[in-house]
Motif scaffolding. Structure first.
Motif, PDB file in Angstrom:
ATOM      1  N   ARG A  57      -5.804   8.330  15.510  1.00 54.72           N
ATOM      2  CA  ARG A  57      -5.792   7.968  14.093  1.00 54.72           C
ATOM      3  C   ARG A  57      -4.579   7.094  13.809  1.00 54.72           C
ATOM      4  O   ARG A  57      -3.535   7.303  14.406  1.00 54.72           O
ATOM      5  CB  ARG A  57      -5.751   9.235  13.212  1.00 54.72           C
ATOM      6  CG  ARG A  57      -7.034  10.039  13.248  1.00 54.72           C
ATOM      7  CD  ARG A  57      -7.038  11.144  12.203  1.00 54.72           C
ATOM      8  NE  ARG A  57      -8.320  11.860  12.225  1.00 54.72           N
ATOM      9  CZ  ARG A  57      -8.606  12.905  11.450  1.00 54.72           C
ATOM     10  NH1 ARG A  57      -7.711  13.355  10.586  1.00 54.72           N
ATOM     11  NH2 ARG A  57      -9.776  13.499  11.516  1.00 54.72           N
ATOM     12  N   PRO A  58      -4.708   6.104  12.900  1.00 54.45           N
ATOM     13  CA  PRO A  58      -5.914   5.724  12.151  1.00 54.45           C
ATOM     14  C   PRO A  58      -6.994   5.150  13.062  1.00 54.45           C
ATOM     15  O   PRO A  58      -6.685   4.427  13.999  1.00 54.45           O
ATOM     16  CB  PRO A  58      -5.392   4.642  11.187  1.00 54.45           C
ATOM     17  CG  PRO A  58      -3.914   4.800  11.152  1.00 54.45           C
ATOM     18  CD  PRO A  58      -3.525   5.317  12.479  1.00 54.45           C
ATOM     19  N   ARG A  59      -8.234   5.459  12.750  1.00 54.56           N
ATOM     20  CA  ARG A  59      -9.339   5.058  13.623  1.00 54.56           C
ATOM     21  C   ARG A  59      -9.688   3.587  13.514  1.00 54.56           C
ATOM     22  O   ARG A  59     -10.380   3.032  14.353  1.00 54.56           O
ATOM     23  CB  ARG A  59     -10.580   5.896  13.295  1.00 54.56           C
ATOM     24  CG  ARG A  59     -10.365   7.377  13.586  1.00 54.56           C
ATOM     25  CD  ARG A  59     -11.602   8.164  13.265  1.00 54.56           C
ATOM     26  NE  ARG A  59     -11.373   9.597  13.436  1.00 54.56           N
ATOM     27  CZ  ARG A  59     -12.244  10.531  13.114  1.00 54.56           C
ATOM     28  NH1 ARG A  59     -13.402  10.186  12.587  1.00 54.56           N
ATOM     29  NH2 ARG A  59     -11.965  11.804  13.299  1.00 54.56           N
ATOM     30  N   ARG A  60      -9.200   2.955  12.461  1.00 53.60           N
ATOM     31  CA  ARG A  60      -9.543   1.539  12.278  1.00 53.60           C
ATOM     32  C   ARG A  60      -8.820   0.624  13.261  1.00 53.60           C
ATOM     33  O   ARG A  60      -9.152  -0.545  13.390  1.00 53.60           O
ATOM     34  CB  ARG A  60      -9.182   1.107  10.855  1.00 53.60           C
ATOM     35  CG  ARG A  60      -7.678   1.124  10.561  1.00 53.60           C
ATOM     36  CD  ARG A  60      -7.367   0.661   9.153  1.00 53.60           C
ATOM     37  NE  ARG A  60      -5.946   0.624   8.893  1.00 53.60           N
ATOM     38  CZ  ARG A  60      -5.213   1.637   8.519  1.00 53.60           C
ATOM     39  NH1 ARG A  60      -5.789   2.836   8.366  1.00 53.60           N
ATOM     40  NH2 ARG A  60      -3.920   1.516   8.284  1.00 53.60           N
ATOM     41  N   VAL A  61      -7.818   1.145  13.967  1.00 51.23           N
ATOM     42  CA  VAL A  61      -7.010   0.322  14.863  1.00 51.23           C
ATOM     43  C   VAL A  61      -7.799  -0.019  16.123  1.00 51.23           C
ATOM     44  O   VAL A  61      -8.236   0.864  16.849  1.00 51.23           O
ATOM     45  CB  VAL A  61      -5.694   1.046  15.223  1.00 51.23           C
ATOM     46  CG1 VAL A  61      -4.914   0.242  16.245  1.00 51.23           C
ATOM     47  CG2 VAL A  61      -4.862   1.270  13.970  1.00 51.23           C
ATOM     48  N   ARG A  62      -7.972  -1.289  16.358  1.00 54.40           N
ATOM     49  CA  ARG A  62      -8.710  -1.747  17.535  1.00 54.40           C
ATOM     50  C   ARG A  62      -7.933  -2.787  18.339  1.00 54.40           C
ATOM     51  O   ARG A  62      -8.354  -3.172  19.416  1.00 54.40           O
ATOM     52  CB  ARG A  62     -10.059  -2.359  17.106  1.00 54.40           C
ATOM     53  CG  ARG A  62     -11.036  -1.342  16.514  1.00 54.40           C
ATOM     54  CD  ARG A  62     -11.524  -0.376  17.573  1.00 54.40           C
ATOM     55  NE  ARG A  62     -12.510   0.565  17.067  1.00 54.40           N
ATOM     56  CZ  ARG A  62     -12.230   1.722  16.520  1.00 54.40           C
ATOM     57  NH1 ARG A  62     -10.943   2.096  16.437  1.00 54.40           N
ATOM     58  NH2 ARG A  62     -13.176   2.525  16.070  1.00 54.40           N
ATOM     59  N   SER A  63      -6.797  -3.246  17.824  1.00 53.73           N
ATOM     60  CA  SER A  63      -6.056  -4.301  18.496  1.00 53.73           C
ATOM     61  C   SER A  63      -4.572  -4.156  18.192  1.00 53.73           C
ATOM     62  O   SER A  63      -4.161  -3.357  17.348  1.00 53.73           O
ATOM     63  CB  SER A  63      -6.537  -5.673  18.011  1.00 53.73           C
ATOM     64  OG  SER A  63      -6.254  -5.839  16.616  1.00 53.73           O
ATOM     65  N   THR A  64      -3.763  -4.966  18.877  1.00 58.29           N
ATOM     66  CA  THR A  64      -2.325  -4.950  18.615  1.00 58.29           C
ATOM     67  C   THR A  64      -2.035  -5.373  17.190  1.00 58.29           C
ATOM     68  O   THR A  64      -1.168  -4.799  16.516  1.00 58.29           O
ATOM     69  CB  THR A  64      -1.601  -5.880  19.603  1.00 58.29           C
ATOM     70  OG1 THR A  64      -1.866  -5.448  20.940  1.00 58.29           O
ATOM     71  CG2 THR A  64      -0.109  -5.876  19.357  1.00 58.29           C
TER      72      THR A  64
END
Length: 335
Positions: A57-64
């Motif tokens: 979490r946060p789950r929205r993190v997908r990249s640097t």
């Protein structure tokens, strides 16, 4: 006078030995001495942050880029390799998106620090471990720097107090105190919600045959699966040895809840590795809905109904999920 990077690194190691520095590409350019001790064989420098850590979490993190945008928010991480120790931290960004400093001093539990890594007080800063979130950039003035550090201390103290009061130290999810607080808040708000009581089947056999360390591993894995099966605004709480409560805010649709329970039970039934052994358990669940109460909703009654539905599921053969129905108490010998 601007400090050199070597001087900055030396200071960071002293006051925040659990830290990671990343550049704009997400590669690690610095790491604190205590964090190195947790993974002494890891090639830290030059490695990608997401190769070593799994961000829950946060789950929205997908990249640097997404990671740097979380500045100031609580981060929930796990090591990708075993033991998958849970960590919590906060990122302070460098100017112009050039990376960031991630303070992980908020997260490792005392239990894991001692049991898994033999850490002692010598591995941490002699000052308060929860107050340092460093922005390693030169301040425009001494007054601005002092004001910023004060705000960071207050924010760190608040985070630490909240985590200590409402977090189960073994699994990292909420505890019973947090569950009670959230239930009372939801009831007072008048919003619809559902409560799912989950109990692990055959957990005692794991403790009896493989020991409590295996049981702890199972509980940590189950807690992680529950977090993955729920939304960010839902609540996962460990309320007993192998008992969990899931609270779904604004969700009372039986079809959706049945789907969540089915996926959760199925994932928990997957064998859990422990050394050269595997732990096999299942789970039973019972759910009560706030919408079933026309008036006089209270937390104790809602929990009792979910518990009755849970034991109806167990009596029906385990690894099942039932909704509470009036009259179930007559079939429950423990009601």
């Amino acid at each position: 006078m601007m400090m050199s990077m070597r001087e900055i690194s030396s200071i960071a190691n002293e006051i925040c030995p659990m830290h990671v520095v990343i550049n704009h590409e997400g590669r690690i350019t610095g790491v604190g001495p205590t964090l190195r001790k947790l993974r002494p064989d890891t090639e830290w420098l030059g490695s990608r942050f997401f190769r070593i850590f799994d961000l829950a979490r946060p789950r929205r993190v997908r990249s640097t880029e997404d990671l740097i945008k979380t500045a100031g928010a609580k981060l929930h991480l796990n090591f990708r390799d075993a033991p998958q120790t849970g960590l919590k931290g906060v990122l302070a960004p460098f100017p112009e998106g050039k990376g960031g400093f991630i303070n992980l001093s908020f997260g490792i539990s005392v239990l894991e620090a001692v049991r898994d890594y033999d850490l002692t007080s010598a591995d941490f800063s002699p000052t308060d471990l929860t107050i340092e979130m460093l922005y390693l950039v030169e301040a425009k003035s001494a007054a601005m720097e002092a004001s910023r550090q004060l705000n960071l201390r207050l924010q760190g103290a608040k985070i630490a107090a909240e985590e200590q009061a409402f977090t189960d130290t073994l699994t990292g999810v909420k505890n019973r105190r947090a569950m009670d607080h959230i239930l009372n808040r939801l009831i007072a708000s008048g919003r619809d919600f559902s409560l799912m009581h989950v109990d692990l089947d055959f957990f005692k056999e794991v403790n009896d045959t493989l020991g409590h360390a295996a049981g702890d591993t199972v509980l940590q894995r189950v807690a992680k699966l529950m977090v993955q099966c729920t939304r960010q605004n839902d609540t996962v709480a460990r309320v007993g040895g192998d008992e969990f409560v899931l609270i779904f805010e604004g969700l009372i649709d039986r079809i959706q809840l049945s789907g969540i329970a089915r996926r959760l039970i199925s994932s928990i039934e997957e064998p859990i590795p422990f050394g050269d052994k595997t732990c096999k358990i299942s789970a039973s669940a019972g759910t009560s809905l706030s919408a079933a109460f026309s008036e006089g909703l209270d937390a104790a009654t809602l929990l009792h109904q979910a518990d009755v539905a849970l034991y109806a599921a167990k009596n029906a053969g385990r690894a099942r999920h039932f909704f509470y129905q009036p009259g179930m108490e007559e079939q429950d010998p423990e009601a």
